[in-house]
Scaffold this motif. Structure first.
Motif, PDB file in Angstrom:
ATOM      1  N   GLU A  83      36.777  48.372  49.302  1.00 38.05           N
ATOM      2  CA  GLU A  83      36.269  48.073  47.956  1.00 38.05           C
ATOM      3  C   GLU A  83      36.997  46.866  47.374  1.00 38.05           C
ATOM      4  O   GLU A  83      38.228  46.785  47.400  1.00 38.05           O
ATOM      5  N   ALA A  84      36.228  45.913  46.832  1.00 38.72           N
ATOM      6  CA  ALA A  84      36.815  44.686  46.293  1.00 38.72           C
ATOM      7  C   ALA A  84      37.670  44.975  45.063  1.00 38.72           C
ATOM      8  O   ALA A  84      37.412  45.907  44.304  1.00 38.72           O
ATOM      9  N   HIS A  85      38.684  44.120  44.832  1.00 37.15           N
ATOM     10  CA  HIS A  85      39.579  44.279  43.686  1.00 37.15           C
ATOM     11  C   HIS A  85      39.079  43.529  42.459  1.00 37.15           C
ATOM     12  O   HIS A  85      39.431  43.867  41.332  1.00 37.15           O
ATOM     13  N   ARG A  86      38.271  42.486  42.679  1.00 36.44           N
ATOM     14  CA  ARG A  86      37.596  41.811  41.578  1.00 36.44           C
ATOM     15  C   ARG A  86      36.516  40.904  42.147  1.00 36.44           C
ATOM     16  O   ARG A  86      36.416  40.745  43.370  1.00 36.44           O
ATOM     17  N   THR A  87      35.693  40.326  41.281  1.00 34.25           N
ATOM     18  CA  THR A  87      34.665  39.387  41.721  1.00 34.25           C
ATOM     19  C   THR A  87      34.809  38.084  40.930  1.00 34.25           C
ATOM     20  O   THR A  87      35.404  38.056  39.853  1.00 34.25           O
ATOM     21  N   MET A  88      34.217  37.017  41.483  1.00 36.33           N
ATOM     22  CA  MET A  88      34.336  35.704  40.858  1.00 36.33           C
ATOM     23  C   MET A  88      33.248  34.801  41.452  1.00 36.33           C
ATOM     24  O   MET A  88      32.843  34.988  42.599  1.00 36.33           O
ATOM     25  N   LYS A  89      32.769  33.853  40.679  1.00 38.09           N
ATOM     26  CA  LYS A  89      31.855  32.860  41.243  1.00 38.09           C
ATOM     27  C   LYS A  89      32.606  32.026  42.281  1.00 38.09           C
ATOM     28  O   LYS A  89      33.784  31.697  42.099  1.00 38.09           O
ATOM     29  N   MET A  90      31.926  31.690  43.367  1.00 33.55           N
ATOM     30  CA  MET A  90      32.576  30.942  44.441  1.00 33.55           C
ATOM     31  C   MET A  90      33.178  29.633  43.932  1.00 33.55           C
ATOM     32  O   MET A  90      34.280  29.240  44.349  1.00 33.55           O
ATOM     33  N   SER A  91      32.499  28.956  43.028  1.00 30.12           N
ATOM     34  CA  SER A  91      33.039  27.689  42.511  1.00 30.12           C
ATOM     35  C   SER A  91      34.360  27.912  41.786  1.00 30.12           C
ATOM     36  O   SER A  91      35.308  27.129  41.946  1.00 30.12           O
ATOM     37  N   ASP A  92      34.454  28.990  41.005  1.00 23.03           N
ATOM     38  CA  ASP A  92      35.703  29.285  40.301  1.00 23.03           C
ATOM     39  C   ASP A  92      36.797  29.690  41.287  1.00 23.03           C
ATOM     40  O   ASP A  92      37.975  29.336  41.112  1.00 23.03           O
ATOM     41  N   TYR A  93      36.406  30.428  42.324  1.00 20.57           N
ATOM     42  CA  TYR A  93      37.392  30.849  43.322  1.00 20.57           C
ATOM     43  C   TYR A  93      37.950  29.639  44.075  1.00 20.57           C
ATOM     44  O   TYR A  93      39.162  29.520  44.275  1.00 20.57           O
ATOM     45  N   ILE A  94      37.101  28.703  44.459  1.00 19.79           N
ATOM     46  CA  ILE A  94      37.584  27.508  45.168  1.00 19.79           C
ATOM     47  C   ILE A  94      38.451  26.657  44.254  1.00 19.79           C
ATOM     48  O   ILE A  94      39.465  26.093  44.682  1.00 19.79           O
ATOM     49  N   ASN A  95      38.086  26.577  42.980  1.00 24.78           N
ATOM     50  CA  ASN A  95      38.959  25.876  42.027  1.00 24.78           C
ATOM     51  C   ASN A  95      40.349  26.504  42.010  1.00 24.78           C
ATOM     52  O   ASN A  95      41.366  25.804  41.972  1.00 24.78           O
ATOM     53  N   LEU A  96      40.389  27.839  42.015  1.00 28.05           N
ATOM     54  CA  LEU A  96      41.661  28.558  42.030  1.00 28.05           C
ATOM     55  C   LEU A  96      42.447  28.247  43.306  1.00 28.05           C
ATOM     56  O   LEU A  96      43.659  27.987  43.260  1.00 28.05           O
ATOM     57  N   LEU A  97      41.764  28.250  44.470  1.00 29.10           N
ATOM     58  CA  LEU A  97      42.427  27.956  45.736  1.00 29.10           C
ATOM     59  C   LEU A  97      43.065  26.569  45.724  1.00 29.10           C
ATOM     60  O   LEU A  97      44.166  26.367  46.245  1.00 29.10           O
ATOM     61  N   GLU A  98      42.348  25.610  45.138  1.00 24.71           N
ATOM     62  CA  GLU A  98      42.822  24.224  45.158  1.00 24.71           C
ATOM     63  C   GLU A  98      43.867  23.950  44.083  1.00 24.71           C
ATOM     64  O   GLU A  98      44.621  22.973  44.174  1.00 24.71           O
ATOM     65  N   GLU A  99      43.923  24.830  43.092  1.00 23.48           N
ATOM     66  CA  GLU A  99      44.830  24.616  41.962  1.00 23.48           C
ATOM     67  C   GLU A  99      46.245  25.129  42.236  1.00 23.48           C
ATOM     68  O   GLU A  99      47.232  24.486  41.888  1.00 23.48           O
ATOM     69  N   LYS A 100      46.351  26.324  42.888  1.00 22.35           N
ATOM     70  CA  LYS A 100      47.673  26.938  43.066  1.00 22.35           C
ATOM     71  C   LYS A 100      47.585  28.054  44.112  1.00 22.35           C
ATOM     72  O   LYS A 100      46.492  28.530  44.438  1.00 22.35           O
ATOM     73  N   PRO A 101      48.731  28.474  44.662  1.00 23.51           N
ATOM     74  CA  PRO A 101      48.722  29.608  45.596  1.00 23.51           C
ATOM     75  C   PRO A 101      48.181  30.862  44.902  1.00 23.51           C
ATOM     76  O   PRO A 101      48.430  31.087  43.718  1.00 23.51           O
ATOM     77  N   THR A 102      47.427  31.665  45.654  1.00 16.17           N
ATOM     78  CA  THR A 102      46.897  32.909  45.114  1.00 16.17           C
ATOM     79  C   THR A 102      46.794  33.933  46.233  1.00 16.17           C
ATOM     80  O   THR A 102      46.578  33.576  47.395  1.00 16.17           O
ATOM     81  N   ASN A 103      46.959  35.199  45.878  1.00 14.78           N
ATOM     82  CA  ASN A 103      46.804  36.269  46.863  1.00 14.78           C
ATOM     83  C   ASN A 103      45.354  36.662  47.067  1.00 14.78           C
ATOM     84  O   ASN A 103      45.044  37.436  47.983  1.00 14.78           O
ATOM     85  N   TYR A 104      44.463  36.190  46.221  1.00 10.88           N
ATOM     86  CA  TYR A 104      43.070  36.593  46.340  1.00 10.88           C
ATOM     87  C   TYR A 104      42.426  36.007  47.598  1.00 10.88           C
ATOM     88  O   TYR A 104      42.524  34.802  47.861  1.00 10.88           O
ATOM     89  N   ARG A 105      41.763  36.879  48.351  1.00 13.91           N
ATOM     90  CA  ARG A 105      41.086  36.492  49.589  1.00 13.91           C
ATOM     91  C   ARG A 105      39.644  37.014  49.567  1.00 13.91           C
ATOM     92  O   ARG A 105      39.331  37.982  48.877  1.00 13.91           O
ATOM     93  N   ILE A 106      38.801  36.348  50.317  1.00 13.90           N
ATOM     94  CA  ILE A 106      37.480  36.890  50.634  1.00 13.90           C
ATOM     95  C   ILE A 106      37.572  37.441  52.048  1.00 13.90           C
ATOM     96  O   ILE A 106      38.037  36.752  52.964  1.00 13.90           O
TER      97      ILE A 106
END
Length: 291
Positions: free
Chosen positions: A76-99
């Protein structure tokens, strides 16, 4: 300081079907093929910016590093997000969130045109492949796959570290019973051997995958992944050829998974705690017998 016994995974640039099957599949030895994807459109196109362009509006499930909880469903997923926002997050800083294990191609069919089914001697399952995304330093806990498949794991955009252990090393892995994971509180980057002494005996493999490279993971291999940079991967699968592994896969899919779900429902956190305790007890029992 004791380091884990890890051997670099063999690498080839290209390989014939017959050599791949005879040297690696039949022997159940991992290998990296460096140039398998160079004639794929994905080799040139599959970067985070491209995924953002073609799939930016898609809402995707995200997972972090929290331990298994009895209140959460299977995968079961821990949260959801639009892919564009998720990629922005990946490029902005380290994060534990994975797909994890996500069928993005079902949502964005054009991605199917970007890869080719490799003619490598394995009979691959022709379902849409799953994609995996992660941010810098995000980790995928040590586990093996429920179906014991032979896995072709392709990486894109950046670099990813892969640590593997053969099934015969399970006795050292603090395997959680009725599950596909080792104890989640083990740091496989820097294991505490005082707390987890059996890991001193485990012999494994390691490699860093770069853009376009493919890692072959044999049937039932344990794997731990760490994204050294933001990036994403794709897995293609072939059913186990070993009849014993095929029966184990059937048990996992048809019995073990549902038994665990039922026990979580009725026993709650006590069931999770019991399994974690048994992981230590079973491993220590093996060590005593072996000594």
């Amino acid at each position: 300081m004791i380091k884990m016994k890890l051997e670099q995974i063999e690498r080839v640039k290209k390989i014939s079907k017959s050599d791949f099957i005879s040297q690696y599949v039949k022997k159940q030895i991992p290998v990296v093929i460096e140039e398998l994807t160079e004639d794929w459109p994905a080799f040139h196109k599959w970067k985070l910016s491209y995924i953002k362009e073609v799939a930016g509006e898609t809402v995707v499930p995200l997972y972090d590093n929290r331990p298994v909880n009895h209140e959460e469903g299977f995968n079961e997923a821990h949260r959801t997000m639009k892919m564009s926002d998720y990629i922005n997050l990946l490029e902005e800083k380290p994060t534990n969130y994975r797909i994890f294990l996500y069928n993005l191609m079902k949502q964005v069919p054009s991605l199917k045109n970007d890869f080719l089914w490799p003619e490598i001697g394995l009979k691959l399952v022709k379902q849409l492949p799953m994609l995996f995304f992660g941010g810098e330093n995000s980790k995928v806990f040590m586990h093996y796959d429920i179906d014991y498949s032979n896995i072709l794991h392709f990486h894109f955009h950046g670099e990813k570290q892969c640590m593997l252990f053969a099934p015969d090393q399970s006795k050292y892995m603090y395997k959680v019973p009725h599950a596909l994971i080792s104890r989640e509180d083990i740091d496989f980057d820097d294991p505490d051997y005082e707390k987890w002494p059996a890991l001193k005996n485990a012999k494994g493999y390691i490699t860093n995958l770069k853009h376009g490279e493919m890692l072959y993971m044999p049937e039932g291999y344990w794997h731990y992944m760490k994204y050294l940079t933001p990036g994403f991967s794709m897995s293609l699968r072939s059913f186990p050829q070993n009849i014993v592994n095929l029966s184990k896969a059937a048990y996992n899919v048809l019995i073990m998974r549902y038994f665990d779900i039922v026990m979580r429902k009725f026993k709650g956190q006590k069931w999770i705690d019991y399994k974690n305790e048994k992981a230590i007890e079973n491993t220590n029992q093996y060590l005593r017998k072996a000594s």
